[in-house]
Design a protein around this motif. Structure first.
Motif, PDB file in Angstrom:
ATOM      1  N   ALA A  18       0.858  -1.186   0.000  1.00 33.75           N
ATOM      2  CA  ALA A  18       0.000   0.000   0.000  1.00 33.75           C
ATOM      3  C   ALA A  18       0.889   1.230   0.000  1.00 33.75           C
ATOM      4  O   ALA A  18       1.793   1.349   0.823  1.00 33.75           O
ATOM      5  CB  ALA A  18      -0.885  -0.003   1.245  1.00 33.75           C
ATOM      6  N   LEU A  19       0.651   2.134  -0.940  1.00 32.94           N
ATOM      7  CA  LEU A  19       1.418   3.380  -1.018  1.00 32.94           C
ATOM      8  C   LEU A  19       0.463   4.559  -0.959  1.00 32.94           C
ATOM      9  O   LEU A  19      -0.676   4.482  -1.424  1.00 32.94           O
ATOM     10  CB  LEU A  19       2.213   3.427  -2.326  1.00 32.94           C
ATOM     11  CG  LEU A  19       3.303   2.374  -2.493  1.00 32.94           C
ATOM     12  CD1 LEU A  19       3.927   2.468  -3.879  1.00 32.94           C
ATOM     13  CD2 LEU A  19       4.374   2.533  -1.407  1.00 32.94           C
ATOM     14  N   LEU A  91      -9.006  -1.173   7.822  1.00 33.06           N
ATOM     15  CA  LEU A  91      -8.615  -0.161   6.842  1.00 33.06           C
ATOM     16  C   LEU A  91      -9.119  -0.530   5.449  1.00 33.06           C
ATOM     17  O   LEU A  91      -9.526   0.344   4.674  1.00 33.06           O
ATOM     18  CB  LEU A  91      -7.096   0.024   6.856  1.00 33.06           C
ATOM     19  CG  LEU A  91      -6.567   0.660   8.158  1.00 33.06           C
ATOM     20  CD1 LEU A  91      -5.058   0.525   8.267  1.00 33.06           C
ATOM     21  CD2 LEU A  91      -6.985   2.131   8.237  1.00 33.06           C
ATOM     22  N   ARG A  92      -9.111  -1.818   5.147  1.00 32.47           N
ATOM     23  CA  ARG A  92      -9.685  -2.254   3.874  1.00 32.47           C
ATOM     24  C   ARG A  92     -11.163  -1.905   3.810  1.00 32.47           C
ATOM     25  O   ARG A  92     -11.667  -1.405   2.807  1.00 32.47           O
ATOM     26  CB  ARG A  92      -9.559  -3.777   3.714  1.00 32.47           C
ATOM     27  CG  ARG A  92      -8.243  -4.225   3.139  1.00 32.47           C
ATOM     28  CD  ARG A  92      -8.259  -5.737   2.969  1.00 32.47           C
ATOM     29  NE  ARG A  92      -6.910  -6.244   2.751  1.00 32.47           N
ATOM     30  CZ  ARG A  92      -6.302  -6.208   1.565  1.00 32.47           C
ATOM     31  NH1 ARG A  92      -6.933  -5.728   0.512  1.00 32.47           N
ATOM     32  NH2 ARG A  92      -5.074  -6.638   1.439  1.00 32.47           N
ATOM     33  N   GLN A  96     -13.003   0.721   1.183  1.00 31.24           N
ATOM     34  CA  GLN A  96     -14.132   0.337   0.324  1.00 31.24           C
ATOM     35  C   GLN A  96     -15.364   1.175   0.606  1.00 31.24           C
ATOM     36  O   GLN A  96     -16.051   1.626  -0.295  1.00 31.24           O
ATOM     37  CB  GLN A  96     -14.472  -1.140   0.536  1.00 31.24           C
ATOM     38  CG  GLN A  96     -13.548  -2.060  -0.236  1.00 31.24           C
ATOM     39  CD  GLN A  96     -13.544  -3.464   0.341  1.00 31.24           C
ATOM     40  OE1 GLN A  96     -14.428  -3.844   1.100  1.00 31.24           O
ATOM     41  NE2 GLN A  96     -12.530  -4.242  -0.009  1.00 31.24           N
ATOM     42  N   TYR A  97     -15.639   1.380   1.886  1.00 30.59           N
ATOM     43  CA  TYR A  97     -16.884   2.049   2.252  1.00 30.59           C
ATOM     44  C   TYR A  97     -16.847   3.542   1.900  1.00 30.59           C
ATOM     45  O   TYR A  97     -17.829   4.109   1.430  1.00 30.59           O
ATOM     46  CB  TYR A  97     -17.167   1.861   3.744  1.00 30.59           C
ATOM     47  CG  TYR A  97     -18.494   2.432   4.147  1.00 30.59           C
ATOM     48  CD1 TYR A  97     -19.668   1.725   3.914  1.00 30.59           C
ATOM     49  CD2 TYR A  97     -18.592   3.694   4.726  1.00 30.59           C
ATOM     50  CE1 TYR A  97     -20.904   2.243   4.247  1.00 30.59           C
ATOM     51  CE2 TYR A  97     -19.821   4.224   5.069  1.00 30.59           C
ATOM     52  CZ  TYR A  97     -20.977   3.496   4.829  1.00 30.59           C
ATOM     53  OH  TYR A  97     -22.199   4.030   5.153  1.00 30.59           O
ATOM     54  N   TYR A  98     -15.690   4.162   2.130  1.00 25.27           N
ATOM     55  CA  TYR A  98     -15.576   5.597   1.844  1.00 25.27           C
ATOM     56  C   TYR A  98     -15.004   5.856   0.451  1.00 25.27           C
ATOM     57  O   TYR A  98     -14.770   6.988   0.066  1.00 25.27           O
ATOM     58  CB  TYR A  98     -14.751   6.292   2.929  1.00 25.27           C
ATOM     59  CG  TYR A  98     -15.449   6.249   4.280  1.00 25.27           C
ATOM     60  CD1 TYR A  98     -16.626   6.971   4.500  1.00 25.27           C
ATOM     61  CD2 TYR A  98     -14.968   5.479   5.322  1.00 25.27           C
ATOM     62  CE1 TYR A  98     -17.283   6.920   5.722  1.00 25.27           C
ATOM     63  CE2 TYR A  98     -15.628   5.417   6.545  1.00 25.27           C
ATOM     64  CZ  TYR A  98     -16.786   6.141   6.738  1.00 25.27           C
ATOM     65  OH  TYR A  98     -17.448   6.088   7.936  1.00 25.27           O
ATOM     66  N   HIS A  99     -14.718   4.797  -0.283  1.00 21.44           N
ATOM     67  CA  HIS A  99     -14.249   4.891  -1.659  1.00 21.44           C
ATOM     68  C   HIS A  99     -13.016   5.781  -1.770  1.00 21.44           C
ATOM     69  O   HIS A  99     -12.928   6.691  -2.582  1.00 21.44           O
ATOM     70  CB  HIS A  99     -15.381   5.362  -2.578  1.00 21.44           C
ATOM     71  CG  HIS A  99     -16.527   4.405  -2.542  1.00 21.44           C
ATOM     72  ND1 HIS A  99     -16.612   3.286  -3.328  1.00 21.44           N
ATOM     73  CD2 HIS A  99     -17.600   4.358  -1.728  1.00 21.44           C
ATOM     74  CE1 HIS A  99     -17.698   2.598  -3.025  1.00 21.44           C
ATOM     75  NE2 HIS A  99     -18.322   3.218  -2.046  1.00 21.44           N
ATOM     76  N   HIS A 100     -12.065   5.470  -0.879  1.00 21.78           N
ATOM     77  CA  HIS A 100     -10.795   6.187  -0.845  1.00 21.78           C
ATOM     78  C   HIS A 100      -9.718   5.148  -1.148  1.00 21.78           C
ATOM     79  O   HIS A 100      -9.812   4.021  -0.663  1.00 21.78           O
ATOM     80  CB  HIS A 100     -10.615   6.781   0.557  1.00 21.78           C
ATOM     81  CG  HIS A 100      -9.552   7.827   0.634  1.00 21.78           C
ATOM     82  ND1 HIS A 100      -9.630   9.023  -0.045  1.00 21.78           N
ATOM     83  CD2 HIS A 100      -8.377   7.861   1.316  1.00 21.78           C
ATOM     84  CE1 HIS A 100      -8.558   9.736   0.228  1.00 21.78           C
ATOM     85  NE2 HIS A 100      -7.787   9.070   1.035  1.00 21.78           N
ATOM     86  N   VAL A 106      -4.480   3.454   4.302  1.00 11.95           N
ATOM     87  CA  VAL A 106      -3.569   2.784   5.236  1.00 11.95           C
ATOM     88  C   VAL A 106      -2.514   3.768   5.746  1.00 11.95           C
ATOM     89  O   VAL A 106      -2.246   3.861   6.932  1.00 11.95           O
ATOM     90  CB  VAL A 106      -2.895   1.568   4.557  1.00 11.95           C
ATOM     91  CG1 VAL A 106      -1.800   0.991   5.445  1.00 11.95           C
ATOM     92  CG2 VAL A 106      -3.934   0.505   4.232  1.00 11.95           C
ATOM     93  N   LEU A 107      -1.950   4.528   4.824  1.00 10.02           N
ATOM     94  CA  LEU A 107      -0.877   5.443   5.232  1.00 10.02           C
ATOM     95  C   LEU A 107      -1.410   6.580   6.098  1.00 10.02           C
ATOM     96  O   LEU A 107      -0.721   7.063   6.988  1.00 10.02           O
ATOM     97  CB  LEU A 107      -0.115   5.971   4.010  1.00 10.02           C
ATOM     98  CG  LEU A 107       1.047   5.114   3.474  1.00 10.02           C
ATOM     99  CD1 LEU A 107       2.195   5.112   4.466  1.00 10.02           C
ATOM    100  CD2 LEU A 107       0.675   3.682   3.141  1.00 10.02           C
ATOM    101  N   ALA A 108      -2.673   6.972   5.846  1.00 11.24           N
ATOM    102  CA  ALA A 108      -3.254   8.042   6.657  1.00 11.24           C
ATOM    103  C   ALA A 108      -3.431   7.594   8.102  1.00 11.24           C
ATOM    104  O   ALA A 108      -3.495   8.425   9.009  1.00 11.24           O
ATOM    105  CB  ALA A 108      -4.598   8.472   6.076  1.00 11.24           C
ATOM    106  N   ALA A 109      -3.509   6.288   8.319  1.00 10.39           N
ATOM    107  CA  ALA A 109      -3.710   5.792   9.681  1.00 10.39           C
ATOM    108  C   ALA A 109      -2.413   5.776  10.485  1.00 10.39           C
ATOM    109  O   ALA A 109      -2.429   5.570  11.686  1.00 10.39           O
ATOM    110  CB  ALA A 109      -4.307   4.385   9.637  1.00 10.39           C
ATOM    111  N   LEU A 110      -1.289   6.001   9.830  1.00  5.23           N
ATOM    112  CA  LEU A 110      -0.005   5.969  10.531  1.00  5.23           C
ATOM    113  C   LEU A 110       0.393   7.354  11.023  1.00  5.23           C
ATOM    114  O   LEU A 110       0.138   8.348  10.347  1.00  5.23           O
ATOM    115  CB  LEU A 110       1.105   5.471   9.591  1.00  5.23           C
ATOM    116  CG  LEU A 110       1.023   4.035   9.102  1.00  5.23           C
ATOM    117  CD1 LEU A 110       2.222   3.737   8.202  1.00  5.23           C
ATOM    118  CD2 LEU A 110       0.994   3.079  10.275  1.00  5.23           C
ATOM    119  N   PRO A 111       1.052   7.442  12.182  1.00  2.42           N
ATOM    120  CA  PRO A 111       1.615   8.727  12.599  1.00  2.42           C
ATOM    121  C   PRO A 111       2.622   9.191  11.545  1.00  2.42           C
ATOM    122  O   PRO A 111       3.286   8.354  10.915  1.00  2.42           O
ATOM    123  CB  PRO A 111       2.329   8.407  13.914  1.00  2.42           C
ATOM    124  CG  PRO A 111       1.820   7.079  14.349  1.00  2.42           C
ATOM    125  CD  PRO A 111       1.320   6.369  13.130  1.00  2.42           C
TER     126      PRO A 111
END
Ligand code: ADP
Ligand code: ZN
Ligand code: ZN
Length: 739
Positions: A18-19, A91-92, A96-100, A106-111
């Motif tokens: 994931a990038l 995160l998957r 899917q749900y927010y169509h992002h 995934v990266l947005a969830a990291l500090p």
């Protein structure tokens, strides 16, 4: 098993990474050294001419791309534990749900620190503890004048490791004593991860629960280890926090971790203090966007490693890896700040429920004024409903609410005579008053008395707000700032007048009227500095302010025992709003701000200035009847086909010209696949059509079926992504808070 690659004899291992890119897919790299245990690891990979940090989502033996074209990963970071499978699954789902795009999600969830192209170095501190030999020491063994040694001995006697921060209380000479004791073998020195939140208050023991609190704890406590969504509907001051504390204690006892989400950064220090006092031996991690990067990383890691057993945080904390997560609590679950408004547009409360469902644990949503969606879920039986109908402290009653009719009793400078005399009474009694208005600045606009000109933002379709102290006109939407003008640019008239009221203007009025009173203004301007609001809260609790003037910052969750009067100014404006959620928000806000009054033994009073004292919203508010108000809103929404009876998504587009934005939306609409049960409306300009120099249009989609809407969005996304329009920026907003 089988490998298509001819070059290698062993099966090729390919990492799907994931990038953080606006491309909705994963990227394949050769990664022969990875094992399934590395799924969730951060890796460094070549991408074009750059190197990017990504997260391994999956390992595979094949690729849709030619194997000899794939590049190898450049590095694996094993400095932090890999993201657990449970979190990757969440995160998957969000992607899917927010169509992002998954990578961006995934990266947005990291500090931030973990998104950088370098491994991280977690902070640790040096600690000292008495050795076995040292344990035999007693402070009395030292001569009376050896003060530092006696004091140090007293502190270290608990056998625990102590850092310089706690030992410094002994005095500056503690270092030389420690050196000698180390040499003598009386103390040992080690390096440990730093304590996350130092204990600042004395340990606190649990009060006896009220019967209602006890019932709530018993009911929810019986549901550990299964998915159980529950609304805790407790009136303001009903002691929801105490219920949380008891449930967290149970989660800890069972070896679990607890996650508590709160709406505001501002509420975390106060709550952290409460939790730390109750659980002095437990590491509590706090996570919010106001933290420095290194600090946030330290807390995040402590949670991910399982060292921190309790996590308190704002919406972003919902994505914290927690290996032993056993309980999620969302406090003030109705609060709009749980909604992220850019990038991955998610609602943390909904994600929390999804996470609990995936992990099969209880999730508790607490509020005095639940979101209508949540109330609907509770009354339709999807969530359990537990009520705390009374205040926890027997002598504290819900405040009396009085409606001041401003048609018969016109306010002067914003404040009616009844409100002023009520404030005067409180001043005489040494009690605090709060004047609540949801507008910062001096006045919402500056106007010409001749021609009707009003100062407007050139970049937004919005008025400029007058900030008299700074001699500025400011746009609260885009941040644009101008100097005050002294003549009307249209007709030259010199008589420009402020229109309406903001916190600063009320502060001035009150200062003129009550020159001896200590007035404290609390809004985003006066609390801009990170430490100022905590300091103000301390001052308020220490009775160093008589009158508070403030915005909704003051309405949320605070406990000010000496506050007995709340005055509400200009609430009516929400009744005119075209937003169908405006009255829900107004009711919640008034109930919350009213809930600040009379939380200790002195009865509280709420005075609301209004032109519509007979409006059913105010009538039900006066009776503290949330349930009746929610029922009336729900039947209105059902009749007119609004959420929660219908599910919505909005495609928003912005461009320098409105026609460009609308044309894009029109093409988007034409590209949508046929779908029954989903209505696509015609593109329209947004309510505030111009913002920060861009024109904004929107396309509303709705459906009675969440699945049907989701199916359409999923089928639509590829064609949306393929629509090229250089001038247009667009995004999709699922379950939008505003349209
Ligand atoms: P809420 O969050 O529901 O508005 P709080 O948790 O702030 O309410 O509690 C309101 C007040 O009641 C606090 O001062 C709290 O210390 C007190 N309180 C809560 N539970 C009890 C209890 N069981 N016995 C005595 N005081 C309590
Ligand atoms: Zn004019
Ligand atoms: Zn603007």
């Amino acid at each position: 098993m089988s490998s298509a690659s001819a070059q290698t004899a062993t099966p090729t291992c390919i990492a799907q990474v994931a990038l953080d890119l606006p491309i909705p897919r994963l990227f394949d790299y050769h990664a022969p050294e990875l094992t399934p245990a590395d799924i969730g690891c951060r890796v460094l990979v070549p991408f074009g001419r750059k190197q990017l940090v990504g997260v391994v989502m999956q390992l595979s033996h094949s690729s849709a791309h030619a194997l000899d074209k794939l590049k190898p990963i450049a590095a694996v970071y094993r400095d932090t534990p890999p993201l657990p499978a449970e979190l990757l699954r969440l995160l998957r789902f969000c992607s899917q749900y927010y169509h992002h795009p998954l990578g961006a999600t995934v990266l947005a969830a990291l500090p931030t620190a973990l998104r950088r192209v370098q491994p991280v170095q977690p902070k640790s501190v040096t600690t000292w503890a008495l050795s076995e030999a040292g344990q035999q020491l007693h402070e009395d063994a030292f001569p009376a004048r050896a003060l530092a040694q006696r004091a140090l001995c007293a502190v270290l006697r608990d056998g625990q490791p102590h850092s310089a921060a706690t030992l410094a209380v002994v005095g500056s000479s503690y270092r030389s004593v420690l050196r000698r004791w180390l040499a003598q073998g009386w103390v040992t020195q080690s390096s440990q991860p730093a304590r996350l939140n130092p204990i600042t208050t004395a340990a606190d023991s649990a009060p006896t629960l009220t019967p209602a609190q006890q019932a709530a704890v018993t009911q929810i406590g019986g549901q550990f280890n299964e998915f159980y969504a529950c609304l805790l509907h407790g009136v303001t001051g009903s002691g929801k926090t105490e219920v949380y504390l008891h449930l967290v204690a149970q989660a800890l006892q069972q070896g679990g971790q607890a996650l508590l989400l709160v709406p505001e950064i501002n509420l975390t220090p106060q709550l952290t203090g409460v939790f730390q006092a109750r659980f002095p031996d437990i590491e509590i991690a706090t996570l919010h966007s106001g933290m420095a990067e290194a600090e946030r990383l330290t807390h995040w890691l402590a949670a991910a490693q399982g060292r921190a057993r309790i996590v308190l945080g704002t919406r972003l904390a919902v994505f914290t890896p927690l290996p032993d997560l056993a309980l999620i609590i969302v406090d003030e679950e109705h609060d709009s700040s749980f909604h992220q408004q850019d990038g991955l547009r998610y609602a943390a409360r909904d994600v929390a429920v999804m996470r609990a469902q995936q992990r099969k644990i209880p999730v508790l949503l607490g509020s005095a004024t639940p979101a209508l969606e949540t109330w609907h879920n509770a009354s339709s039986g999807r969530y359990a409903l537990i009520s705390l109908p009374q205040r926890a402290i027997a002598t504290a009653q819900l405040p009396t609410i009085r409606l001041l009719d401003t048609r018969s009793n016109r306010p002067e400078d914003g404040l009616s005579s009844q409100l002023l005399s009520a404030i005067e009474q409180r001043l005489a009694l040494g009690q605090q008053s709060l004047v609540f208005i949801n507008r910062r600045g001096y006045a919402p606009t500056l106007m010409c008395t001749e021609c009707g000109w009003g100062a407007a933002c050139t970049r937004c379709s919005a008025r400029l707000v007058l900030h008299l102290r700074d001699q500025q006109l400011r746009c609260h939407h885009c941040g644009h700032v101008e100097r005050i003008v002294h003549a009307c640019p249209d007709c030259g008239n010199l008589d420009l007048k402020p229109g309406g009221f903001g916190t600063q203007r009320l502060e001035d009025t009150l200062a003129r009227r009550f020159p001896a009173a200590r007035i404290l203004r609390v809004d985003r301007d006066s609390t801009r500095n990170k430490d100022s609001w905590p300091a103000m809260q301390k001052a308020i609790r220490a009775n160093q302010a008589d009158i508070l003037v403030g915005t909704q910052l003051l309405a949320k969750g605070h406990d000010f025992p000496n506050l007995t009067l709340v005055g509400v100014i200009n609430a009516d404006s929400a009744l005119y709003s075209p937003d169908f959620r405006a009255s829900e928000r107004l009711f919640a806000q008034l109930m919350q701000v009213g809930g600040r009054a009379g939380r200790a033994s002195v009865a509280g009073e709420v005075l609301i200035q209004t032109q519509f004292p007979d409006h059913h919203l105010y009538q039900l508010l006066q009776r503290h009847d949330y349930a009746a108000f929610a029922a009336s809103l729900l039947s209105e929404r059902a009749a007119s086909g609004f959420p929660p009876f219908i599910h919505q998504a909005v495609l928003r587009a912005e461009a320098p010209q409105i026609d460009t934005a609308l044309a894009f939306l029109q093409r988007a609409k034409a590209a949508a696949p046929d779908a029954d049960q989903v209505t696509l409306f015609d593109p329209t300009p947004a309510a505030m059509s111009r913002k920060a120099g861009l024109e904004r249009g929107l396309l509303l989609l709705q459906s009675p079926s969440r699945q049907a809407l989701q199916r359409l969005l999923s089928a639509w996304m590829p064609s949306l992504t393929a629509l090229k329009s250089a001038a247009v920026r667009w995004h999709l907003d699922v379950d939008p808070l505003e349209i």
